[in-house]
Scaffold this motif. Sequence first.
Motif, PDB file in Angstrom:
ATOM      1  N   ARG A  63       0.876  -1.165   0.000  1.00 19.28           N
ATOM      2  CA  ARG A  63       0.000   0.000   0.000  1.00 19.28           C
ATOM      3  C   ARG A  63       0.916   1.218   0.000  1.00 19.28           C
ATOM      4  NH1 ARG A  63      -5.031  -0.113   0.074  1.00 19.28           N
ATOM      5  NH2 ARG A  63      -5.145  -2.175   0.958  1.00 19.28           N
ATOM      6  N   GLY A  64       0.862   2.002  -1.068  1.00 20.07           N
ATOM      7  CA  GLY A  64       1.748   3.152  -1.229  1.00 20.07           C
ATOM      8  C   GLY A  64       1.305   4.354  -0.411  1.00 20.07           C
ATOM      9  N   ASP A  65       2.082   5.414  -0.527  1.00 25.66           N
ATOM     10  CA  ASP A  65       1.768   6.661   0.177  1.00 25.66           C
ATOM     11  C   ASP A  65       0.408   7.217  -0.227  1.00 25.66           C
ATOM     12  OD1 ASP A  65       4.069   6.664   1.680  1.00 25.66           O
ATOM     13  OD2 ASP A  65       5.105   8.174   0.478  1.00 25.66           O
ATOM     14  N   SER A  66      -0.065   6.848  -1.422  1.00 26.24           N
ATOM     15  CA  SER A  66      -1.374   7.302  -1.894  1.00 26.24           C
ATOM     16  C   SER A  66      -2.512   6.615  -1.141  1.00 26.24           C
ATOM     17  CB  SER A  66      -1.525   7.025  -3.387  1.00 26.24           C
ATOM     18  OG  SER A  66      -1.588   5.622  -3.609  1.00 26.24           O
ATOM     19  N   GLY A  67      -2.196   5.496  -0.471  1.00 26.36           N
ATOM     20  CA  GLY A  67      -3.220   4.702   0.200  1.00 26.36           C
ATOM     21  C   GLY A  67      -3.701   3.534  -0.634  1.00 26.36           C
ATOM     22  N   ASP A  68      -3.363   3.525  -1.925  1.00 21.34           N
ATOM     23  CA  ASP A  68      -3.763   2.448  -2.824  1.00 21.34           C
ATOM     24  C   ASP A  68      -2.641   1.427  -2.955  1.00 21.34           C
ATOM     25  OD1 ASP A  68      -6.300   3.520  -3.503  1.00 21.34           O
ATOM     26  OD2 ASP A  68      -5.342   4.885  -4.939  1.00 21.34           O
ATOM     27  N   GLU A  69      -3.016   0.202  -3.331  1.00 22.67           N
ATOM     28  CA  GLU A  69      -2.009  -0.818  -3.589  1.00 22.67           C
ATOM     29  C   GLU A  69      -1.256  -0.502  -4.870  1.00 22.67           C
ATOM     30  OE1 GLU A  69      -3.792  -4.701  -3.604  1.00 22.67           O
ATOM     31  OE2 GLU A  69      -3.678  -4.826  -1.424  1.00 22.67           O
ATOM     32  N   ILE A  70       0.029  -0.806  -4.857  1.00 21.84           N
ATOM     33  CA  ILE A  70       0.873  -0.645  -6.033  1.00 21.84           C
ATOM     34  C   ILE A  70       1.808  -1.848  -6.091  1.00 21.84           C
ATOM     35  CG2 ILE A  70       2.547   0.839  -4.858  1.00 21.84           C
ATOM     36  CD1 ILE A  70       2.654   2.362  -7.668  1.00 21.84           C
ATOM     37  N   THR A  71       1.980  -2.386  -7.288  1.00 25.75           N
ATOM     38  CA  THR A  71       2.800  -3.580  -7.469  1.00 25.75           C
ATOM     39  C   THR A  71       4.096  -3.213  -8.166  1.00 25.75           C
ATOM     40  OG1 THR A  71       0.843  -4.979  -7.597  1.00 25.75           O
ATOM     41  CG2 THR A  71       2.876  -5.889  -8.496  1.00 25.75           C
ATOM     42  N   SER A  72       5.202  -3.680  -7.606  1.00 19.06           N
ATOM     43  CA  SER A  72       6.527  -3.515  -8.211  1.00 19.06           C
ATOM     44  C   SER A  72       6.876  -4.785  -8.966  1.00 19.06           C
ATOM     45  CB  SER A  72       7.590  -3.281  -7.129  1.00 19.06           C
ATOM     46  OG  SER A  72       7.361  -2.070  -6.464  1.00 19.06           O
ATOM     47  N   TYR A  73       7.492  -4.616 -10.130  1.00 16.15           N
ATOM     48  CA  TYR A  73       7.960  -5.722 -10.960  1.00 16.15           C
ATOM     49  C   TYR A  73       9.473  -5.619 -11.028  1.00 16.15           C
ATOM     50  CZ  TYR A  73       3.086  -6.137 -12.204  1.00 16.15           C
ATOM     51  OH  TYR A  73       1.737  -6.304 -12.144  1.00 16.15           O
ATOM     52  N   PHE A  74      10.153  -6.674 -10.576  1.00 18.54           N
ATOM     53  CA  PHE A  74      11.599  -6.600 -10.446  1.00 18.54           C
ATOM     54  C   PHE A  74      12.252  -7.927 -10.799  1.00 18.54           C
ATOM     55  CE2 PHE A  74       9.849  -8.042  -6.477  1.00 18.54           C
ATOM     56  CZ  PHE A  74      10.739  -8.996  -6.005  1.00 18.54           C
ATOM     57  N   CYS A  75      13.546  -7.883 -11.049  1.00 15.42           N
ATOM     58  CA  CYS A  75      14.306  -9.089 -11.357  1.00 15.42           C
ATOM     59  C   CYS A  75      14.622  -9.832 -10.066  1.00 15.42           C
ATOM     60  CB  CYS A  75      15.589  -8.724 -12.091  1.00 15.42           C
ATOM     61  SG  CYS A  75      16.637 -10.160 -12.435  1.00 15.42           S
ATOM     62  N   GLY A  76      14.282 -11.098 -10.029  1.00 18.39           N
ATOM     63  CA  GLY A  76      14.559 -11.910  -8.855  1.00 18.39           C
ATOM     64  C   GLY A  76      16.026 -12.245  -8.696  1.00 18.39           C
ATOM     65  N   ASP A  77      16.826 -12.022  -9.735  1.00 22.96           N
ATOM     66  CA  ASP A  77      18.255 -12.315  -9.664  1.00 22.96           C
ATOM     67  C   ASP A  77      19.071 -11.096  -9.228  1.00 22.96           C
ATOM     68  OD1 ASP A  77      18.211 -15.082 -10.375  1.00 22.96           O
ATOM     69  OD2 ASP A  77      17.826 -14.478 -12.433  1.00 22.96           O
ATOM     70  N   CYS A  78      18.925  -9.977  -9.941  1.00 19.73           N
ATOM     71  CA  CYS A  78      19.743  -8.801  -9.608  1.00 19.73           C
ATOM     72  C   CYS A  78      19.008  -7.784  -8.743  1.00 19.73           C
ATOM     73  CB  CYS A  78      20.294  -8.141 -10.869  1.00 19.73           C
ATOM     74  SG  CYS A  78      19.053  -7.335 -11.910  1.00 19.73           S
ATOM     75  N   GLY A  79      17.683  -7.904  -8.641  1.00 15.37           N
ATOM     76  CA  GLY A  79      16.900  -7.028  -7.774  1.00 15.37           C
ATOM     77  C   GLY A  79      16.441  -5.729  -8.401  1.00 15.37           C
ATOM     78  N   SER A  80      16.789  -5.470  -9.655  1.00 14.56           N
ATOM     79  CA  SER A  80      16.398  -4.208 -10.306  1.00 14.56           C
ATOM     80  C   SER A  80      14.883  -4.100 -10.427  1.00 14.56           C
ATOM     81  CB  SER A  80      16.991  -4.117 -11.715  1.00 14.56           C
ATOM     82  OG  SER A  80      18.380  -4.161 -11.705  1.00 14.56           O
ATOM     83  N   THR A  81      14.308  -2.996  -9.945  1.00 15.81           N
ATOM     84  CA  THR A  81      12.901  -2.704 -10.196  1.00 15.81           C
ATOM     85  C   THR A  81      12.816  -2.079 -11.574  1.00 15.81           C
ATOM     86  OG1 THR A  81      12.411  -2.374  -7.860  1.00 15.81           O
ATOM     87  CG2 THR A  81      10.881  -1.392  -9.440  1.00 15.81           C
ATOM     88  N   TRP A  83       9.458  -1.649 -13.315  1.00 13.43           N
ATOM     89  CA  TRP A  83       8.241  -0.841 -13.384  1.00 13.43           C
ATOM     90  C   TRP A  83       7.347  -1.177 -12.218  1.00 13.43           C
ATOM     91  CZ3 TRP A  83       8.533  -5.381 -16.128  1.00 13.43           C
ATOM     92  CH2 TRP A  83       7.435  -6.214 -16.130  1.00 13.43           C
ATOM     93  N   ARG A  84       6.341  -0.317 -12.057  1.00 10.68           N
ATOM     94  CA  ARG A  84       5.293  -0.509 -11.056  1.00 10.68           C
ATOM     95  C   ARG A  84       3.971  -0.226 -11.743  1.00 10.68           C
ATOM     96  NH1 ARG A  84       6.272   2.499  -5.565  1.00 10.68           N
ATOM     97  NH2 ARG A  84       5.700   0.529  -4.636  1.00 10.68           N
ATOM     98  N   ASN A  85       2.888  -0.700 -11.150  1.00 12.63           N
ATOM     99  CA  ASN A  85       1.578  -0.274 -11.629  1.00 12.63           C
ATOM    100  C   ASN A  85       0.536  -0.456 -10.549  1.00 12.63           C
ATOM    101  OD1 ASN A  85       0.407  -2.848 -11.742  1.00 12.63           O
ATOM    102  ND2 ASN A  85       0.675  -3.059 -13.935  1.00 12.63           N
ATOM    103  N   GLY A  86      -0.566   0.209 -10.766  1.00 10.81           N
ATOM    104  CA  GLY A  86      -1.667   0.168  -9.818  1.00 10.81           C
ATOM    105  C   GLY A  86      -2.712   1.194 -10.209  1.00 10.81           C
ATOM    106  N   LYS A  87      -3.650   1.378  -9.326  1.00 11.77           N
ATOM    107  CA  LYS A  87      -4.751   2.315  -9.553  1.00 11.77           C
ATOM    108  C   LYS A  87      -4.237   3.731  -9.822  1.00 11.77           C
ATOM    109  CE  LYS A  87      -8.950   3.956  -7.278  1.00 11.77           C
ATOM    110  NZ  LYS A  87      -9.742   3.879  -6.037  1.00 11.77           N
ATOM    111  N   VAL A  88      -3.148   4.097  -9.165  1.00 16.64           N
ATOM    112  CA  VAL A  88      -2.596   5.447  -9.293  1.00 16.64           C
ATOM    113  C   VAL A  88      -2.245   5.792 -10.743  1.00 16.64           C
ATOM    114  CG1 VAL A  88      -0.204   4.801  -8.788  1.00 16.64           C
ATOM    115  CG2 VAL A  88      -0.992   7.104  -8.241  1.00 16.64           C
ATOM    116  N   SER A  89      -1.931   4.795 -11.568  1.00 17.68           N
ATOM    117  CA  SER A  89      -1.580   5.033 -12.974  1.00 17.68           C
ATOM    118  C   SER A  89      -2.610   4.435 -13.929  1.00 17.68           C
ATOM    119  CB  SER A  89      -0.205   4.438 -13.278  1.00 17.68           C
ATOM    120  OG  SER A  89      -0.246   3.027 -13.179  1.00 17.68           O
ATOM    121  N   ASN A  90      -3.802   4.161 -13.410  1.00 15.32           N
ATOM    122  CA  ASN A  90      -4.830   3.478 -14.202  1.00 15.32           C
ATOM    123  C   ASN A  90      -4.286   2.182 -14.793  1.00 15.32           C
ATOM    124  OD1 ASN A  90      -6.948   5.307 -13.761  1.00 15.32           O
ATOM    125  ND2 ASN A  90      -6.099   6.668 -15.315  1.00 15.32           N
ATOM    126  N   PHE A  91      -3.382   1.555 -14.048  1.00 18.29           N
ATOM    127  CA  PHE A  91      -2.766   0.284 -14.398  1.00 18.29           C
ATOM    128  C   PHE A  91      -1.893   0.356 -15.655  1.00 18.29           C
ATOM    129  CE2 PHE A  91      -6.188  -0.520 -11.498  1.00 18.29           C
ATOM    130  CZ  PHE A  91      -5.563  -1.300 -10.545  1.00 18.29           C
TER     131      PHE A  91
END
Length: 134
Positions: A63-81, A83-91
């Motif tokens: 749950r981000g600072d906006s109060g809405d859920e936001i999902t981060s997409y990242f590499c499981g090997d190197c950890g680089s994020t 992109w993200r998406n959620g309601k805040v960006s209309n997905f």
Amino acid sequence: MAHEGGCLCGKIRISIEGEPIGKMLCHCLDCHKISGSAFSTNVVMPVAGFKILSGTPKTFTVRGDSGDEITSYFCGDCGSTLWRNGKVSNFNPIIKAGVIDDPKFINETAKPIVELFPHRRVAWVKEIPGTTEA
């Protein structure tokens, strides 16, 4: 024009195409943590022009600072994020501008026009002249 990018180790590759919907610096606490810095440079791109070219990102939802859920997409090997998406960006994907390969992208295409959570801007980062708070 399509732009390609990816994580630090190269296992996840993405492509974005189209005109940015939004270009911003974000000073939220999530972006501090994700970037390991004082802010994150983000470009919201239309979902229709977004593709995963290779690899399978891991996800983490908060749950981000906006109060809405936001999902981060990242590499499981190197950890680089990447992109993200959620309601805040209309997905629409919120691309971390530094993951795009072409240095002109972050310097020109991703040049911020707004600042998010400017009240959290650290004192040594100057306000971007002419920007508005979103």
